[in-house]
Design an enzyme around this catalytic site. Structure first.
Site, short mmCIF file in Angstrom:
data_model
loop_
_atom_site.label_atom_id
_atom_site.label_comp_id
_atom_site.label_asym_id
_atom_site.label_seq_id
_atom_site.Cartn_x
_atom_site.Cartn_y
_atom_site.Cartn_z
N ASN A 1 47.94 43.91 -2.66
CA ASN A 1 46.80 43.72 -3.33
C ASN A 1 46.95 43.87 -4.84
O ASN A 1 46.02 43.30 -5.79
CB ASN A 1 45.71 44.70 -2.73
CG ASN A 1 46.22 46.11 -2.66
OD1 ASN A 1 47.37 46.28 -3.00
ND2 ASN A 1 45.23 47.02 -2.77
N ALA A 2 47.99 44.58 -5.40
CA ALA A 2 48.26 44.80 -6.85
C ALA A 2 48.80 43.64 -7.46
O ALA A 2 49.53 42.92 -6.65
CB ALA A 2 49.16 46.11 -7.00
N GLY A 3 48.80 43.65 -8.82
CA GLY A 3 49.39 42.40 -9.40
C GLY A 3 49.49 42.82 -10.92
O GLY A 3 48.88 42.98 -11.83
N HIS A 4 50.82 43.39 -11.12
CA HIS A 4 51.46 43.95 -12.31
C HIS A 4 51.79 42.76 -13.50
O HIS A 4 53.03 42.24 -12.80
CB HIS A 4 52.23 45.16 -12.23
CG HIS A 4 51.36 46.35 -11.78
ND1 HIS A 4 51.91 47.40 -11.06
CD2 HIS A 4 50.18 46.37 -11.66
CE1 HIS A 4 51.20 48.13 -10.63
NE2 HIS A 4 49.86 47.65 -10.87
N THR A 5 51.21 42.40 -14.55
CA THR A 5 51.83 41.43 -15.14
C THR A 5 52.78 42.00 -16.15
O THR A 5 52.33 42.91 -17.00
CB THR A 5 50.50 40.51 -15.92
OG1 THR A 5 49.67 40.32 -14.78
CG2 THR A 5 51.05 39.21 -16.60
N LYS B 1 48.11 47.87 -16.71
CA LYS B 1 49.09 49.06 -16.37
C LYS B 1 50.68 48.22 -16.46
O LYS B 1 51.49 49.13 -16.97
CB LYS B 1 49.09 49.56 -15.03
CG LYS B 1 47.50 50.52 -14.80
CD LYS B 1 47.51 51.03 -13.51
CE LYS B 1 47.24 49.83 -12.49
NZ LYS B 1 45.96 49.32 -12.46
N GLY B 2 50.65 47.29 -15.98
CA GLY B 2 51.89 46.44 -15.97
C GLY B 2 52.85 46.64 -17.15
O GLY B 2 53.81 46.78 -17.12
N GLY C 1 48.22 42.89 -27.30
CA GLY C 1 48.50 41.68 -26.82
C GLY C 1 49.63 41.69 -25.58
O GLY C 1 50.24 42.89 -25.51
N SER D 1 47.76 48.82 -27.03
CA SER D 1 48.34 47.34 -26.85
C SER D 1 47.42 46.52 -27.37
O SER D 1 46.33 46.50 -27.14
CB SER D 1 48.45 47.50 -25.28
OG SER D 1 48.93 45.76 -25.16
N ASP E 1 43.46 46.81 -13.15
CA ASP E 1 43.46 45.60 -13.96
C ASP E 1 43.22 46.47 -15.45
O ASP E 1 42.82 45.77 -16.21
CB ASP E 1 42.57 44.59 -13.78
CG ASP E 1 42.68 43.94 -12.43
OD1 ASP E 1 43.70 43.98 -11.85
OD2 ASP E 1 41.59 43.34 -11.76
N ARG F 1 37.06 38.36 -13.45
CA ARG F 1 36.88 39.61 -13.55
C ARG F 1 35.54 39.99 -14.01
O ARG F 1 35.04 39.24 -14.97
CB ARG F 1 37.90 40.63 -14.33
CG ARG F 1 39.20 40.52 -13.71
CD ARG F 1 40.03 41.16 -14.62
NE ARG F 1 41.46 41.28 -14.15
CZ ARG F 1 42.66 41.13 -14.81
NH1 ARG F 1 42.63 41.12 -16.06
NH2 ARG F 1 43.75 40.85 -14.18
N GLN G 1 46.16 49.75 -8.82
CA GLN G 1 44.62 49.88 -8.80
C GLN G 1 44.19 50.90 -9.71
O GLN G 1 44.99 51.40 -10.84
CB GLN G 1 44.09 49.99 -7.35
CG GLN G 1 44.18 48.94 -6.42
CD GLN G 1 45.80 48.78 -5.62
OE1 GLN G 1 46.17 49.84 -5.32
NE2 GLN G 1 46.27 47.68 -5.51
#
Ligand code: IMP
Length: 422
Positions: A38-42, A16-17, A413, A411, A13, A303, A223
């Site tokens: 399991n990953a979630g790249h926003t 990375k996305g 924002g 980054s 988290d 988190r 991850q």
């Protein structure tokens, strides 16, 4: 751009996305090497928020080829749902996606076993995403897994699946869980398999041919370093190699073809799930949650949050060979003053500069903090390093120096534009 490995330098988290999306602009091919849904790249693309779980975020940009390598574990039902969801949002998926036929499958019994094992562990549970990742990699290592290539051969697949379901139903019964219906799983997986058929093939050969043609590849890690099965805070880890080496073994590209490693880290530290987090600070977490920040992209869990941990990131720099650092969520610290940074740990009266291997020992480590002044100003609109407040620049320089690699991206924002290339 060359061939770039991007990894998370903390507990996942790291944002990375967004950095993958920024680097994708200059890549020809984006490869997912390990992990599963399991990953979630926003990624915010044209004003819409996309959360990608299995498909590389390169899919959002025209003309990029996305590859899911053999190191990934694929839940075909989840993958088809993700593809359908993206198509509904106007994203084209046809010859821009390739799926390795050697990738292992996540099956419903993996998810149930994941759930049961967590239940049985009680207060020492891992806090997994319950996507069946551990049991799927377990089957892979035990050499009893089913792969995309099996799914592409329906008769063979059904035969193998029947044996696996029989075996796993007896395990589930012993654990007091409901059995699984072979017929239902067989039908739904074969139907998903037919939808995936046009995309499945030998991605190793594809990638090597692309390298010969001088194509530039971005290997997106899922991850983070401390969730790595070998180097993370075991057993509170995921089941794949989330570190830079995983970008070679996962897609089958040798180390000498890699040109650089970009490590992504938050300007502070977060973790979802259980396990040690030496710099955890409940008040700091509450402040971030009240700002609507730091909720997991896959499970929605709040988190855990803490101060920047330079002992961890220095170790991550060593393991991954990080050449450049991307620091995300700098704006999360805009109202914090003073800001703490963990420079070493103290364990049983001794100073430690590297994290101990044992999770219980790491849990007992007390952070030794340095304190830096905050900037108490919004950084959201900064587009150049020079436009950042002086205290923010000093903070960034300090955490990168402690980590041991130069800063290349900041980054401030979630939007693509809220990115400073240093
Ligand atoms: P699993 O990968 O679902 O088995 O979960 C193992 C541990 O890794 C748990 O602490 C999860 O919260 C964590 N984890 C897995 N995937 C991610 C991710 O993409 N981001 C952050 N943590 C993750």
């Amino acid at each position: 751009m060359a061939n770039t490995i991007l990894i998370g330098a903390q507990w996942g988290d790291e944002g990375k996305g967004k950095i993958i999306d920024v680097l994708t602009a200059r890549a020809d091919i984006v490869v997912r090497s390990q992990g599963g849904n399991n990953a979630g790249h926003t990624v915010i693309h044209r004003g819409t928020k996309f959360v990608l779980h299995l498909i590389p975020s390169g899919i959002l940009r025209r003309g990029k080829i996305c590859v899911i390598g053999n190191g990934v574990v694929i839940d075909p039902i989840a993958l088809v749902a993700e593809m359908d969801g993206l198509r509904r949002l106007g994203i084209k998926i046809d010859n821009n996606l390739l799926i390795s036929d050697c990738a292992h499958l996540v099956l419903p019994y993996h998810r149930l076993l994941d759930e049961q094992r967590e239940l049985r562990k009680g207060h020492v549970k891992i806090g997994t995403t319950k996507r069946g990742i551990g049991p799927a990699y377990g089957d892979k290592a035990a050499r009893t897994g089913l792969r995309i290539s099996d799914l592409m051969q329906p008769i063979l697949f059904s035969k193998k699946l029947q044996a696996k379901i029989r075996e796993n139903n007896s395990i589930l019964a012993a654990l007091g869980a409901e059995p699984i219906s072979f017929r239902e799983v067989n039908e739904s997986y074969l139907a998903a398999g037919e939808k995936l058929r046009p995309f499945a093939g030998n991605t190793v050969v594809y990638l090597h041919r692309a390298l010969e043609r001088g194509k530039e590849i971005l290997f997106e890690g899922a991850q983070g370093t401390f969730l790595d099965i070998d180097h993370g805070t075991y057993p509170y880890v995921t089941s794949s190699n989330t570190t830079a080496g995983g970008a070679c073994t996962g897609p089958g590209v040798p180390p000498h073809r890699m040109d650089r490693v970009v490590g992504v880290m938050k300007a502070y530290t977060t973790r979802v799930g259980e396990g040690p987090l030496p710099t955890e600070d409940r008040q700091f977490a509450e402040m971030l949650h009240n700002l609507g920040r730091e909720f997991g992209a896959t499970t929605g869990r709040a988190r855990r949050c803490g101060w920047f941990d330079a002992v961890a990131t220095r170790y991550a720099c060593m393991i991954n060979g990080i050449d450049e650092l991307a620091v995300t969520n700098l704006d999360g610290l805009d109202t914090v003053d003073p800001i703490r940074v963990c420079v070493a740990y103290r364990l049983s009266g001794k100073r430690l500069d590297v994290p101990p291997c044992d999770a219980a020992q790491l849990n007992n480590c007390e952070p030794i903090y340095a304190e830096l002044p905050g900037w108490r100003k919004s950084t959201h609109s900064a587009r150049k390093f020079s436009q950042l407040p002086a205290a923010a620049k000093d903070y960034l320089k300090y955490i990168c120096k402690l980590t041991g690699a130069p800063l290349s991206i900041v980054s401030v924002g979630p939007a693509r534009g809220q990115t400073i290339v240093v």
